[in-house]
Motif scaffolding. Structure first.
Motif, PDB file in Angstrom:
ATOM      1  N   GLY A 135     -20.099  57.580  44.884  1.00  0.00           N
ATOM      2  CA  GLY A 135     -19.871  57.164  46.257  1.00  0.00           C
ATOM      3  C   GLY A 135     -18.827  57.997  46.973  1.00  0.00           C
ATOM      4  O   GLY A 135     -18.008  58.677  46.354  1.00  0.00           O
ATOM      5  N   VAL A 136     -18.876  57.911  48.301  1.00  0.00           N
ATOM      6  CA  VAL A 136     -17.879  58.525  49.172  1.00  0.00           C
ATOM      7  C   VAL A 136     -17.426  57.445  50.149  1.00  0.00           C
ATOM      8  O   VAL A 136     -18.164  57.082  51.072  1.00  0.00           O
ATOM      9  CB  VAL A 136     -18.440  59.737  49.943  1.00  0.00           C
ATOM     10  N   ALA A 137     -16.241  56.920  49.927  1.00  0.00           N
ATOM     11  CA  ALA A 137     -15.680  55.876  50.785  1.00  0.00           C
ATOM     12  C   ALA A 137     -14.769  56.549  51.813  1.00  0.00           C
ATOM     13  O   ALA A 137     -13.793  57.203  51.447  1.00  0.00           O
ATOM     14  CB  ALA A 137     -14.906  54.864  49.953  1.00  0.00           C
ATOM     15  N   ILE A 138     -15.084  56.379  53.094  1.00  0.00           N
ATOM     16  CA  ILE A 138     -14.410  57.112  54.164  1.00  0.00           C
ATOM     17  C   ILE A 138     -13.576  56.156  55.010  1.00  0.00           C
ATOM     18  O   ILE A 138     -14.114  55.223  55.619  1.00  0.00           O
ATOM     19  CB  ILE A 138     -15.442  57.822  55.062  1.00  0.00           C
ATOM     20  N   SER A 139     -12.273  56.376  55.041  1.00  0.00           N
ATOM     21  CA  SER A 139     -11.381  55.607  55.919  1.00  0.00           C
ATOM     22  C   SER A 139     -11.570  54.101  55.751  1.00  0.00           C
ATOM     23  O   SER A 139     -11.621  53.362  56.731  1.00  0.00           O
ATOM     24  CB  SER A 139     -11.622  55.997  57.392  1.00  0.00           C
ATOM     25  N   GLY A 140     -11.665  53.680  54.515  1.00  0.00           N
ATOM     26  CA  GLY A 140     -11.991  52.286  54.251  1.00  0.00           C
ATOM     27  C   GLY A 140     -10.790  51.361  54.180  1.00  0.00           C
ATOM     28  O   GLY A 140      -9.632  51.768  54.240  1.00  0.00           O
ATOM     29  N   LEU A 141     -11.114  50.082  54.036  1.00  0.00           N
ATOM     30  CA  LEU A 141     -10.122  49.028  53.857  1.00  0.00           C
ATOM     31  C   LEU A 141     -10.436  48.362  52.521  1.00  0.00           C
ATOM     32  O   LEU A 141     -11.522  47.813  52.343  1.00  0.00           O
ATOM     33  CB  LEU A 141     -10.214  48.027  55.008  1.00  0.00           C
ATOM     34  N   TYR A 142      -9.507  48.418  51.623  1.00  0.00           N
ATOM     35  CA  TYR A 142      -9.784  48.004  50.249  1.00  0.00           C
ATOM     36  C   TYR A 142      -9.000  46.766  49.829  1.00  0.00           C
ATOM     37  O   TYR A 142      -9.253  46.204  48.776  1.00  0.00           O
ATOM     38  CB  TYR A 142      -9.505  49.181  49.302  1.00  0.00           C
TER      39      TYR A 142
END
Length: 203
Positions: free
Chosen positions: A95-102
């Motif tokens: 995966g590529v998580a872009i500018s996320g909130l975790y």
């Protein structure tokens, strides 16, 4: 599979079709998906819809001449969160998580929660940083260096926790990009995010 952002409460997939241009230039098929928006759906439902989308692709990609054993998930902002929520699924290769909130606790405590209606338990249940998988494919956690400090912090913290868990992946700061211009590096065939995806797929 690309998942759009909008703090889980706005936007739809049609507005993000342009992002396919970068991956398509390298022969990577793209499915842009969407989900029921808050307040019509709770976070639990939204996360489950994304997991069902992965399952649907795994079942049907062969009908379209694509390989169901090579599904990669990517998403921006809220879609970055949903990417992190789906990357541990068995059907997902990376995966590529872009500018996320975790970590959703800060979201629960601000104005965005008016429509989301998150309670403390639901926020914990759907915070990827609190539920790192025992194993998963590689994950690139990307963010723009000109984003809001909280978005930078969450990406740095999540990537650190991911790697310290022994999971494959890395942090990818995109120099000078803000929360919106970072998407240009996926739409561009030579952009940093497209190149990260290509490297992952070809490994």
């Amino acid at each position: 599979m690309f998942i759009h952002g909008g703090y889980w409460q706005r936007n739809d997939k049609e507005g993000f079709a342009f992002l396919a241009e970068g991956p398509l230039a390298h022969g990577i098929n793209v499915a842009v998906v969407e989900y029921t928006l808050a307040p019509d759906a709770r976070m639990d439902q939204i996360v489950n819809e994304i997991r069902h989308a992965v399952a649907w692709l795994a079942e049907h990609l062969g009908d379209y001449g694509a390989d169901p054993a090579r599904i990669y998930v990517g998403g921006h902002s809220a879609g970055g969160h949903l990417t992190a929520s789906a990357v541990s699924l068995g059907a997902v290769k990376g995966g590529v998580a872009i500018s996320g909130l975790y970590d959703l606790e800060p979201i629960r405590l601000n104005y965005l929660n008016v429509k989301l209606g998150l309670g403390a338990a639901e926020a914990r249940r759907n915070s990827p940083i609190l539920h790192l998988p025992p194993m998963a494919g590689p994950l690139v956690v990307a963010y723009g260096t000109a984003e809001l400090p909280e978005l930078c912090r969450q990406s740095v913290d999540y990537a650190k926790a991911w790697v310290e868990r022994g999971l494959p992946g890395h942090l990818l700061p995109v120099d000078g990009a803000n929360h919106f211009t970072i998407l240009e590096s996926l739409a561009d065939p030579d952009g940093a995010l497209t190149q990260a995806l290509v490297e992952m797929v070809e490994t």
